[in-house]
Design a protein around this motif. Structure first.
Motif, PDB file in Angstrom:
ATOM      1  N   LEU A 299       2.916 -18.131 -40.660  1.00  0.00           N
ATOM      2  CA  LEU A 299       2.755 -17.750 -42.067  1.00  0.00           C
ATOM      3  C   LEU A 299       1.485 -16.964 -42.369  1.00  0.00           C
ATOM      4  O   LEU A 299       1.343 -16.468 -43.480  1.00  0.00           O
ATOM      5  N   TYR A 300       0.565 -16.829 -41.403  1.00  0.00           N
ATOM      6  CA  TYR A 300      -0.789 -16.453 -41.781  1.00  0.00           C
ATOM      7  C   TYR A 300      -1.222 -15.070 -41.299  1.00  0.00           C
ATOM      8  O   TYR A 300      -0.916 -14.651 -40.177  1.00  0.00           O
ATOM      9  N   LEU A 301      -1.966 -14.399 -42.182  1.00  0.00           N
ATOM     10  CA  LEU A 301      -2.693 -13.178 -41.859  1.00  0.00           C
ATOM     11  C   LEU A 301      -4.181 -13.481 -41.989  1.00  0.00           C
ATOM     12  O   LEU A 301      -4.604 -14.124 -42.944  1.00  0.00           O
ATOM     13  N   TRP A 302      -4.967 -13.011 -41.016  1.00  0.00           N
ATOM     14  CA  TRP A 302      -6.414 -13.199 -41.019  1.00  0.00           C
ATOM     15  C   TRP A 302      -7.015 -11.869 -41.450  1.00  0.00           C
ATOM     16  O   TRP A 302      -7.135 -10.947 -40.661  1.00  0.00           O
ATOM     17  N   VAL A 303      -7.345 -11.778 -42.730  1.00  0.00           N
ATOM     18  CA  VAL A 303      -7.644 -10.489 -43.353  1.00  0.00           C
ATOM     19  C   VAL A 303      -9.148 -10.268 -43.442  1.00  0.00           C
ATOM     20  O   VAL A 303      -9.858 -11.047 -44.083  1.00  0.00           O
ATOM     21  N   PRO A 304      -9.665  -9.190 -42.830  1.00  0.00           N
ATOM     22  CA  PRO A 304     -11.094  -8.889 -42.948  1.00  0.00           C
ATOM     23  C   PRO A 304     -11.406  -8.270 -44.300  1.00  0.00           C
ATOM     24  O   PRO A 304     -10.593  -7.541 -44.876  1.00  0.00           O
ATOM     25  N   PHE A 305     -12.583  -8.569 -44.816  1.00  0.00           N
ATOM     26  CA  PHE A 305     -13.020  -7.981 -46.074  1.00  0.00           C
ATOM     27  C   PHE A 305     -13.470  -6.534 -45.845  1.00  0.00           C
ATOM     28  O   PHE A 305     -14.130  -6.235 -44.842  1.00  0.00           O
ATOM     29  N   PRO A 306     -13.149  -5.641 -46.760  1.00  0.00           N
ATOM     30  CA  PRO A 306     -13.705  -4.286 -46.673  1.00  0.00           C
ATOM     31  C   PRO A 306     -15.228  -4.338 -46.710  1.00  0.00           C
ATOM     32  O   PRO A 306     -15.821  -5.228 -47.330  1.00  0.00           O
ATOM     33  N   ALA A 307     -15.843  -3.421 -46.026  1.00  0.00           N
ATOM     34  CA  ALA A 307     -17.306  -3.381 -45.951  1.00  0.00           C
ATOM     35  C   ALA A 307     -17.912  -3.363 -47.354  1.00  0.00           C
ATOM     36  O   ALA A 307     -17.429  -2.666 -48.246  1.00  0.00           O
ATOM     37  N   GLY A 308     -18.964  -4.147 -47.533  1.00  0.00           N
ATOM     38  CA  GLY A 308     -19.684  -4.185 -48.802  1.00  0.00           C
ATOM     39  C   GLY A 308     -19.223  -5.253 -49.767  1.00  0.00           C
ATOM     40  O   GLY A 308     -19.847  -5.437 -50.815  1.00  0.00           O
ATOM     41  N   LEU A 309     -18.139  -5.973 -49.444  1.00  0.00           N
ATOM     42  CA  LEU A 309     -17.655  -7.030 -50.329  1.00  0.00           C
ATOM     43  C   LEU A 309     -18.112  -8.389 -49.812  1.00  0.00           C
ATOM     44  O   LEU A 309     -18.030  -8.675 -48.613  1.00  0.00           O
ATOM     45  N   ASP A 310     -18.569  -9.229 -50.733  1.00  0.00           N
ATOM     46  CA  ASP A 310     -19.070 -10.552 -50.379  1.00  0.00           C
ATOM     47  C   ASP A 310     -17.943 -11.580 -50.496  1.00  0.00           C
ATOM     48  O   ASP A 310     -17.253 -11.645 -51.524  1.00  0.00           O
ATOM     49  N   GLU A 311     -17.774 -12.390 -49.457  1.00  0.00           N
ATOM     50  CA  GLU A 311     -16.671 -13.357 -49.414  1.00  0.00           C
ATOM     51  C   GLU A 311     -16.740 -14.352 -50.567  1.00  0.00           C
ATOM     52  O   GLU A 311     -15.751 -14.565 -51.281  1.00  0.00           O
ATOM     53  N   ALA A 312     -17.888 -14.980 -50.764  1.00  0.00           N
ATOM     54  CA  ALA A 312     -18.012 -15.997 -51.809  1.00  0.00           C
ATOM     55  C   ALA A 312     -17.814 -15.404 -53.196  1.00  0.00           C
ATOM     56  O   ALA A 312     -17.136 -15.988 -54.052  1.00  0.00           O
ATOM     57  N   GLU A 313     -18.386 -14.230 -53.431  1.00  0.00           N
ATOM     58  CA  GLU A 313     -18.272 -13.600 -54.750  1.00  0.00           C
ATOM     59  C   GLU A 313     -16.815 -13.264 -55.076  1.00  0.00           C
ATOM     60  O   GLU A 313     -16.338 -13.522 -56.188  1.00  0.00           O
ATOM     61  N   ILE A 314     -16.102 -12.683 -54.111  1.00  0.00           N
ATOM     62  CA  ILE A 314     -14.710 -12.308 -54.346  1.00  0.00           C
ATOM     63  C   ILE A 314     -13.858 -13.554 -54.607  1.00  0.00           C
ATOM     64  O   ILE A 314     -12.988 -13.567 -55.491  1.00  0.00           O
ATOM     65  N   CYS A 315     -14.091 -14.621 -53.853  1.00  0.00           N
ATOM     66  CA  CYS A 315     -13.302 -15.839 -54.041  1.00  0.00           C
ATOM     67  C   CYS A 315     -13.563 -16.471 -55.401  1.00  0.00           C
ATOM     68  O   CYS A 315     -12.633 -16.979 -56.045  1.00  0.00           O
ATOM     69  N   HIS A 316     -14.804 -16.419 -55.866  1.00  0.00           N
ATOM     70  CA  HIS A 316     -15.115 -16.960 -57.189  1.00  0.00           C
ATOM     71  C   HIS A 316     -14.470 -16.114 -58.287  1.00  0.00           C
ATOM     72  O   HIS A 316     -13.938 -16.643 -59.267  1.00  0.00           O
ATOM     73  N   ARG A 317     -14.518 -14.822 -58.126  1.00  0.00           N
ATOM     74  CA  ARG A 317     -13.891 -13.937 -59.114  1.00  0.00           C
ATOM     75  C   ARG A 317     -12.382 -14.147 -59.155  1.00  0.00           C
ATOM     76  O   ARG A 317     -11.763 -14.162 -60.218  1.00  0.00           O
ATOM     77  N   ALA A 318     -11.787 -14.331 -57.993  1.00  0.00           N
ATOM     78  CA  ALA A 318     -10.344 -14.571 -57.936  1.00  0.00           C
ATOM     79  C   ALA A 318      -9.979 -15.871 -58.642  1.00  0.00           C
ATOM     80  O   ALA A 318      -9.008 -15.931 -59.402  1.00  0.00           O
TER      81      ALA A 318
END
Length: 464
Positions: free
Chosen positions: A396-415
């Motif tokens: 079921l899973y895709l291991w998706v890299p973040f585009p350069a310049g995006l912060d993992e924690a920030e994007i997850c909080h915004r989502a």
């Protein structure tokens, strides 16, 4: 001297304070007058007035002249101190808590297939209306601690079809794969021991290891399995009791085990006397000829764990563990000590679905859905600016890299603020926040095509 007896006034204070701390009395909610409360509690007005005064002094109540007493907005529960190992374990399963409570509407971070793919398939007819018959006498007792024998026979047969040499007396049923992991952890290790795990890997396992006060050392997970050189180094350095891994349709990377790496893993485990615990949750929708450590090893040093939760229904809580006879007998003893037995009703139902051909027809449809959803998800994520390689594992899973310049924690909080449940890569690391960890997220292909999710990703990528 014995403890002083609790007075009636103290009982009232404790009861009201507890109601406020538990949220049963909301902040600002008015309490009964002193006279009425005294009647309700069967005490004098003086005793009740004293109890209210003590609750005001402790910060639980607010007096308002001419209006009475109100639950204080600033009252906070007096929490017992949580032991560090328990706090770490609870923090690790925060992602699991969201999966169970389902507070977000958009769920690409969920680890399970959607209910519509499971109970909403042809199996729905089997769940409703008493259409299944267990066969034979159904006693209202615990049943055998080993589990329902016809189901264990079917599981053993399926393992043999995958190349795993196994007899029914080597199979123990469990309440899902997580229950099996609990039993195995109790059997193979003691507090203070070290074990090796995939990095990234199955995050609920990390919580269980922390709860058992074990030290987890990660081995880098490659597209075709664990890094064999790093595994050899970890085994030599730490002399762990076990290596926990998922060979096929790996959670969270979606990778699968290559034969050459499998042989090196087994050779290293043999050389260092390490038990391998291999989880295989998607076995029923994967090719039988896929490379499995349990098949190459013959259940000598490998313990195999399976479940019907990922391919049938998470609500049934039916799984199993297969191992060498002496090991599975010891696990059965632990099962009896901890839960006595598993549900014969649930196990008979699963056996009925298998024997009647219903499960096989369901699996064919599920495979088609996973394949179609994966191809669509890979294409749409790329169009949204989040390119990802198609996984070889078939799960079921895709291991998706973040585009350069995006912060993992920030994007997850915004989502999360937009009602989107993401699974950040850091939660799948045995050592979160370690230097050099790339920003990633696990995406469930079943939810990846949600328009709101894709629009959010496209907007995030465009803001870089």
């Amino acid at each position: 001297m014995g403890a002083r007896p609790t007075t009636r006034g103290q009982e009232i204070v404790d009861r009201i304070a507890d109601a406020i701390e538990r949220g049963l009395l909301k902040p600002g909610e008015k309490l009964a007058s002193v006279r009425r409360a005294a009647e309700d509690h069967g005490v004098s007005k003086n005793t009740m007035a004293e109890a209210y005064d003590r609750l005001v002094a402790s910060g639980h109540l607010e007096p308002r002249r001419g209006a009475g007493y109100f639950a204080a907005a600033t009252a906070r529960p007096a929490r017992a101190r949580v032991p560090p190992h328990l706090a770490e374990a609870i923090d690790t399963v925060s992602l699991l808590r969201e999966q169970l409570e389902a507070q977000h509407k958009v769920r690409p971070g969920d680890g399970r297939p959607p209910p519509g793919w499971m109970e909403g398939s042809e199996l729905s007819a089997q769940f409703a209306g008493g259409k299944w018959r267990p066969g034979g006498s159904l006693e209202h007792g615990y049943g055998s601690s080993w589990g329902f024998l016809p189901l264990r026979e079917r599981i053993a047969l399926s393992l043999v079809e995958r190349g795993v040499s196994c007899a029914p007396d080597q199979v123990l049923t469990t309440m899902g794969a997580n229950h099996a992991l609990d039993l195995v952890i109790r059997h193979i290790a003691e507090p203070g021991d070290t074990v090796v795990v995939d990095d990234p890997g199955y995050y609920p396992l990390f919580g269980k290891l922390q709860l058992a006060r074990l030290r987890a050392v990660g081995v880098r997970r490659l597209a075709e399995g664990p890094d064999p050189d790093e595994l050899v180094a970890r085994l030599a350095q730490h002399r762990p009791k076990a290596f926990f891994t998922q060979s096929l349709a790996h959670n969270p990377t979606g990778g699968t085990l290559a034969p050459a790496i499998a042989h090196r893993v087994l050779a290293a485990a043999e050389r260092h006397g390490v038990t391998i615990v291999e989880c295989d949750p998607f076995a029923d929708i994967l090719p039988a000829a896929s490379t499995r450590l349990a098949a190459l090893d013959g259940l000598r040093r490998v313990i195999s764990i399976g479940t019907f939760s990922k391919t049938l229904s998470a609500s049934l809580r039916v799984g199993y563990v297969a191992a060498a006879p002496a090991v599975v007998a010891a696990l059965n003893d632990l099962k009896m000590l901890t839960v006595v037995s598993t549900s014969t009703y649930a196990e008979r139902f699963v056996a009925h679905l298998i024997q009647g051909g219903h499960y096989l027809r369901h699996l064919r449809r599920l495979r088609q859905r996973v394949e179609a959803a994966t191809a669509l998800a890979v294409r749409q994520l790329g169009e949204a600016g989040w390119p990802v390689a198609p996984p070889a594992g078939g799960g079921l899973y895709l291991w998706v890299p973040f585009p350069a310049g995006l912060d993992e924690a920030e994007i997850c909080h915004r989502a999360s603020a937009e009602g989107i449940f993401l699974a950040p890569g850091s939660i799948f690391r045995p050592e979160r926040g370690a230097e050099g960890q790339a920003a990633m997220m696990r995406v469930n292909v079943a939810y990846a095509s949600d328009p709101h999710f894709l629009a959010f990703l496209a907007q995030a990528a465009s803001r870089r």
